[in-house]
Design an enzyme around this catalytic site. Structure first.
Site, PDB file in Angstrom:
ATOM      1  N   LEU A  14     -50.708  12.884  43.686  1.00  0.00           N
ATOM      2  CA  LEU A  14     -50.479  12.087  42.469  1.00  0.00           C
ATOM      3  C   LEU A  14     -51.819  11.609  41.906  1.00  0.00           C
ATOM      4  O   LEU A  14     -52.160  10.433  41.951  1.00  0.00           O
ATOM      5  CB  LEU A  14     -49.554  10.905  42.761  1.00  0.00           C
ATOM      6  CG  LEU A  14     -48.085  11.246  42.927  1.00  0.00           C
ATOM      7  CD1 LEU A  14     -47.269   9.997  43.238  1.00  0.00           C
ATOM      8  CD2 LEU A  14     -47.543  11.937  41.689  1.00  0.00           C
ATOM      9  N   HIS A  15     -52.589  12.541  41.398  1.00  0.00           N
ATOM     10  CA  HIS A  15     -53.852  12.233  40.748  1.00  0.00           C
ATOM     11  C   HIS A  15     -53.557  11.832  39.296  1.00  0.00           C
ATOM     12  O   HIS A  15     -52.398  11.708  38.901  1.00  0.00           O
ATOM     13  CB  HIS A  15     -54.802  13.438  40.828  1.00  0.00           C
ATOM     14  CG  HIS A  15     -54.254  14.648  40.144  1.00  0.00           C
ATOM     15  ND1 HIS A  15     -54.565  14.960  38.843  1.00  0.00           N
ATOM     16  CD2 HIS A  15     -53.381  15.597  40.567  1.00  0.00           C
ATOM     17  CE1 HIS A  15     -53.910  16.068  38.501  1.00  0.00           C
ATOM     18  NE2 HIS A  15     -53.188  16.473  39.526  1.00  0.00           N
ATOM     19  N   ALA A  16     -54.573  11.634  38.498  1.00  0.00           N
ATOM     20  CA  ALA A  16     -54.398  11.086  37.147  1.00  0.00           C
ATOM     21  C   ALA A  16     -53.448  11.910  36.272  1.00  0.00           C
ATOM     22  O   ALA A  16     -52.572  11.353  35.615  1.00  0.00           O
ATOM     23  CB  ALA A  16     -55.752  10.944  36.458  1.00  0.00           C
TER      24      ALA A  16
END
Length: 89
Positions: A14-16
């Site tokens: 769950l990166h940007a």
């Protein structure tokens, strides 16, 4: 109230970009949405909140949705996780 256990399966977690997709998807619904992981619960419609989970690949998260359109919101989030946020082939 609907609760679903989901696994972050895309390579980058769950990166940007993935977080933005999740928040954008859930923000279309009126229901309250939370994500819980690693003992922390956050508003799933908050980019900063979801980023604070630091959920990498393989992390188990619990989605909790409550409200008038909870089924549609939960299904939309589930589909996004199932598609690996449209990132991995």
């Amino acid at each position: 109230m609907i609760e679903r256990d989901l696994t972050v399966s895309n390579r980058l977690g769950l990166h940007a970009r993935a977080t933005a997709k999740l928040v954008q998807t859930l923000s279309q619904f009126r229901s309250n949405c939370t994500l819980t992981a690693k003992g922390r619960e956050v508003n799933a419609k908050s980019i900063m909140g979801v980023m604070l989970l630091a959920a990498g690949q393989g992390t188990q998260v619990k989605l909790r949705v409550e409200g008038e359109d909870e089924q549609a919101a939960a299904d939309a989030a589930q589909a996004l996780f199932d598609r690996r946020f449209d990132e991995d082939s």
